[in-house]
Design an enzyme around this catalytic site. Sequence first.
Site, PDB file in Angstrom:
ATOM      1  N   ASP A 119       1.816  -5.117   3.421  1.00 45.79           N
ATOM      2  CA  ASP A 119       2.255  -4.577   2.136  1.00 45.79           C
ATOM      3  C   ASP A 119       3.643  -5.120   1.836  1.00 45.79           C
ATOM      4  OD1 ASP A 119       0.024  -2.981   1.879  1.00 45.79           O
ATOM      5  OD2 ASP A 119       1.052  -1.088   2.285  1.00 45.79           O
ATOM      6  N   HIS A 122       0.230  -6.722  -1.880  1.00 43.48           N
ATOM      7  CA  HIS A 122       0.165  -7.369  -0.571  1.00 43.48           C
ATOM      8  C   HIS A 122       0.794  -8.756  -0.614  1.00 43.48           C
ATOM      9  CE1 HIS A 122      -3.631  -4.786   0.417  1.00 43.48           C
ATOM     10  NE2 HIS A 122      -2.526  -4.204   0.830  1.00 43.48           N
ATOM     11  N   GLU A 174      -8.437  -4.056   4.260  1.00 44.20           N
ATOM     12  CA  GLU A 174      -8.781  -3.548   2.923  1.00 44.20           C
ATOM     13  C   GLU A 174      -9.597  -4.558   2.119  1.00 44.20           C
ATOM     14  OE1 GLU A 174      -4.921  -2.455   1.483  1.00 44.20           O
ATOM     15  OE2 GLU A 174      -4.781  -0.712   2.803  1.00 44.20           O
TER      16      GLU A 174
END
Length: 602
Positions: free
Chosen positions: A366, A537, A342
């Site tokens: 995550d 995160h 990401e």
Amino acid sequence: MSKNRYIGEYPVIGIRPCIDGRRGPLKVRESLEEQTMNMAKSAKKLFEENIKYSNGEPVKVVIADTTIGRVAESAACEAKFRKEGVAITLSVTPCWCYGSETMDMNPLTIKGVWGLNATERPGAVYLASVLATHAQKGLPAFGIYGEDVQEADDTVIPEDVKEKLLRFGRAAVAAASMRDKSYLQIGSVTMGIGGSIMDQNFLEEYLGMRVESIDEVEILRRIDEKIYNEDDYKKALNWIKKECKKGFDKNPDFVKKSDEQKEKDWEFVAKMAVIIEDLYQGNPNLPEGREEEAVGHNAICGGFQGQRQWTDHWPNCDLPEAVLNTSFDWNGAREPFILATENDALNGLGMLFMKLLTNRAQMFADVRTCWNTESVKRVTDYTLEGHAKEADGIIHLINSGACCLDASGVCNDKDGNPCIKPWYEITDEDQKKIMNAVEWCEADNGYFRGGGWSSRFETKVEMPATMIRLNLVKNLGPVLQIAEGWTVALPEKVSDTLWKRTDYTWPCTWFTPRCDGKKGSPFENAYSLMNNWGANHGAISYGHIGADIITMASMLRIPVCLHNVADEDIYRPAAWNAFGADKEGQDFRACAAYGPLYKTVR
């Protein structure tokens, strides 16, 4: 060991043996020459035997040609160090010296001073004097001073001094290794995630890095125009087909891909992996006429946007991300890359900090869900035990498949304990064990319409771990969070019950922090940590390395806003003591006062 994959040499440590400049009939200086130089040699030996660069080679250490008693010798030392590529200096002395004449005045070196605690000569007096001068001149330095008084001729470095020297050395080498390297963002902002909103000023001013930005279409161009080495691609594809066990496809039949399309997707992601490597470090073996693409971006870290424009149409990057982040690939054991899913640059940089400190593969996850003891009991009828019980909960670390495969925890150290090894200790047997612990499931076509694969494994062992998060805060700047704890081994039925409430095709790690139980503390329990965590995160490393991270952060002028490291293990430049009595407040005020190391305009 492997070659240096980056352009430029690794940072060198320079030892500066400082001495009393007085000569005269009593030969003050002459009587100290051997002892002073022996301190420098002892420090050199300690560093070389215990600190490695990211390619596995021992750190390079040089000593000034002579002891340093007056400014002319300081200048000669600086001239030598510039030629040698010294980025870190350690001044050592057993005696009084002329502080401002013998100190390191280079504003870009990371500085430490070791003064011998012995009664015959005032090494400690020089240490206190020169540290004050460093603070007065705005050149903060780390002070190193043993607790016990030594004999003047003692050549043994006390354990507490060793600990400070090595913490200083490890952190300084890690911090200086980022200088003049690149962060390569492939794509841009992912689904509005703040960590992937690139702040080039931060990387340039705090880390000495540059940002290279390319569009994801460059991957497609290189695939379509065959701008990759065919042999590299075939080797990667054969390895993937042989070693990557296929898992289950959870998608309903009406969106499942055909077997023929899945085979094409394996080929596609194999090409993605070799192309991203080429983008990072270049490849001299590209087809003729592709000299421009062969150069690479000198990237020490990077990220891939993926969601959503890419993954709505093309296979996701989970397999390339997971394998590149791992300690080996189709070529065997090699230095892990850092590739943030990401394009969360802030999490990728956290992974980079810890990789450079440990030379181990790093986890990207995550920080998904906190299960307290009561919730686990309600859903599974299981009562948490051990560290998880002490913390009253566990945190689910889970992401779509970009986590390093080493995090499966199937390797063991020399004492038989589960671990993530430094990459240069990974054996062929370790690689087989890791690949056998991982399966590759078809991507969730609701999240990833273009398909692809997610690695799936569970960390089924207890290992010491440190989770960090770097955040940027408006009107404050960068701050760092650190949580030491452990991975948690849950009974299979319990883990599956909790895991199936989210995505069962993604890698799964249960984590619990070391807590203090104090009301209102961010480490009161696992829930308190989750409630105080600064982003979605976390970057996770094997081992309890929070103290090293705190030292490194102070070198980079990044204050630490949350941690559970013991006060006695916190080690920062001596000048921090002038900024108040509380360690957290000291850190914020000192970092604000000194500002970024590489900022050109103040």
